[in-house]
Scaffold this motif. Structure first.
Motif, short mmCIF file in Angstrom:
data_model
loop_
_atom_site.label_atom_id
_atom_site.label_comp_id
_atom_site.label_asym_id
_atom_site.label_seq_id
_atom_site.Cartn_x
_atom_site.Cartn_y
_atom_site.Cartn_z
N GLU A 130 -4.34 -6.17 4.38
CA GLU A 130 -3.73 -5.79 5.65
C GLU A 130 -3.12 -6.98 6.39
N GLN A 131 -3.34 -8.21 5.93
CA GLN A 131 -2.74 -9.38 6.58
C GLN A 131 -1.26 -9.52 6.22
N TRP A 132 -0.83 -8.84 5.15
CA TRP A 132 0.54 -9.03 4.65
C TRP A 132 1.52 -8.10 5.35
N VAL A 133 2.68 -8.66 5.69
CA VAL A 133 3.82 -7.89 6.20
C VAL A 133 5.01 -8.21 5.32
N LEU A 134 5.58 -7.21 4.68
CA LEU A 134 6.72 -7.40 3.79
C LEU A 134 8.00 -6.91 4.47
N ALA A 135 8.97 -7.80 4.57
CA ALA A 135 10.25 -7.44 5.17
C ALA A 135 11.17 -6.79 4.15
N HIS A 136 11.93 -5.81 4.60
CA HIS A 136 12.99 -5.13 3.85
C HIS A 136 12.45 -4.06 2.89
N THR A 143 5.22 3.50 -7.82
CA THR A 143 4.03 2.70 -8.14
C THR A 143 3.82 1.61 -7.09
N GLU A 144 4.91 0.96 -6.69
CA GLU A 144 4.81 -0.11 -5.70
C GLU A 144 4.44 0.42 -4.33
N LEU A 145 4.98 1.56 -3.96
CA LEU A 145 4.61 2.19 -2.69
C LEU A 145 3.12 2.50 -2.65
N ALA A 149 0.31 0.87 -0.10
CA ALA A 149 -0.52 1.74 0.73
C ALA A 149 -2.00 1.50 0.47
N GLU A 150 -2.35 1.32 -0.79
CA GLU A 150 -3.75 1.07 -1.16
C GLU A 150 -4.29 -0.20 -0.49
N HIS A 151 -3.43 -1.22 -0.39
CA HIS A 151 -3.86 -2.50 0.19
C HIS A 151 -3.52 -2.61 1.67
N LYS A 174 9.84 7.83 2.53
CA LYS A 174 8.83 7.70 1.49
C LYS A 174 7.72 6.75 1.92
N MET A 175 8.08 5.67 2.60
CA MET A 175 7.07 4.74 3.09
C MET A 175 6.07 5.46 4.00
N LEU A 176 6.59 6.26 4.91
CA LEU A 176 5.73 6.99 5.83
C LEU A 176 4.91 8.05 5.10
N ASP A 177 5.52 8.68 4.11
CA ASP A 177 4.80 9.69 3.33
C ASP A 177 3.61 9.09 2.60
N TYR A 178 3.73 7.81 2.21
CA TYR A 178 2.63 7.13 1.54
C TYR A 178 1.61 6.55 2.53
#
Length: 343
Positions: A130-136, A143-145, A149-151, A174-178
């Protein structure tokens, strides 16, 4: 200027320990010969020295400023460096901000460098949390989504910058759905020009219509407004402190002039805020209960002084550019051709 900025700041110095041109697979051999020799000679930066200098920076305290780590992009960061950044972030309780899967080039390059791709590699290193913020995150697959979400990784969505750089359109639905936390940002001035959050919010809503013809899948005004406020707070590590007008939160407020043409006639406040307001009607700004802007005038910063400093910096850059114009144009053409071929 950040120490007296007009809103809470999470300041993240950007850095890397590897040479950009040597880190991108196959890029170096596409550059002019003189540049190949130059970049081959350059040594990678000392990881320990970078981290030590960052510790010194983080010991500097400013009001309303929190620190974060920003390894620029994983492609130019060694695994040891990324793991050290993770350890330092956990030790200090701060965020890690990096750019991930922003462009078609990154989409093509990451599988060449990491088995399975970038997100899978970061997961294997055991550093995603939860410390990570990924831009873009324009080019995420299912699989990546799911891994993000898991982490509990957050995503900073920069719709205008993605257009400006031709990166693509992120699938925020899709981001929100995950179940991912998504904030809206502008990216830096070099890749998004005017830094207008209202423009980013509006484009965040409109671009979702490009991704699908299904009206029910389009982002609503409520969703993009939440991303720009509480979602942004989550990305900055300020969740539960800012982003909402509620008892216990900091009194951060923007006041707009309802007599401005943007608000005439007053019909639907949230719809007009997202789709019409462009910052022209902003009258006052309050941060943590203190006025920062009154009647359109900055109270903590001299705009004239800032403009003078910016003009001086531009003149100095023009001198440097003039000395290297031919070489830079040659390099730009080579990189542009490489990116086009890798698309």
């Amino acid at each position: 200027a950040s120490a007296t900025a007009s809103k809470p700041v999470a300041l993240a110095p950007m850095f890397a320990d590897q040479n950009f041109y040597r880190s991108i697979p196959d890029l170096l051999r596409h550059l002019p010969l003189s540049r190949q020799q130059l970049y081959l000679q350059g040594a990678d930066k000392n990881m320990e020295a970078i981290l030590e200098s960052l510790r010194a920076v983080f010991n500097t305290k400013y009001d309303r400023v929190s620190w974060a780590l920003a390894p620029s992009i994983p492609l130019v960061s060694s695994d040891d460096f990324l793991m050290s950044c993770h350890e330092l972030a956990m030790e200090l309780g701060i965020k890690i901000h990096t750019h991930a899967l922003e462009s078609p080039l990154q989409k093509q390059m990451y599988p060449k460098r990491y088995q399975g791709g970038l997100i899978q590699h970061l997961s294997r290193l055991g550093i995603l949390n939860e410390q990570w913020v990924l831009a873009h995150c324009v080019w995420l697959n299912a699989t990546e989504l799911a891994l993000l979400a898991e982490h509990q990784v957050a995503i900073a969505h920069n719709p205008v910058a993605n257009l400006r750089l031709g990166s693509g359109i992120a699938d925020v639905r899709k981001m929100l759905d995950y179940g991912l936390k998504v904030g809206i940002g502008t990216d830096g001035a070099s890749s998004s020009d005017n830094q207008n959050m209202y423009e980013s919010v509006r484009m965040g809503a409109l671009l979702s219509r490009i991704k699908t013809p299904q009206v029910t899948e389009w982002l609503s005004a409520q969703e993009v407004f939440f991303a720009a406020t509480e979602g942004g707070a989550a990305c900055l590590g300020l969740e539960g402190q800012v982003g909402r007008l509620q008892e216990g939160y900091l009194a951060d407020m923007v006041f707009v002039d309802l007599s401005h043409i943007n608000w005439q006639p007053l019909n639907h406040v949230l719809q007009q805020l997202v789709y019409v307001e462009d910052a022209q009607a902003v009258r006052h700004v309050m941060v943590d209960g203190e006025w920062m802007v009154r009647d359109g005038v900055l109270l903590r910063l001299s705009l004239a002084d800032l403009m003078e400093r910016a003009t001086l910096a531009r003149e100095q850059l023009q001198i440097l550019e003039g000395l290297q114009t031919d070489q830079n144009q040659e390099l730009l053409a080579a990189i542009g051709q490489f990116c086009a071929c890798s698309h």
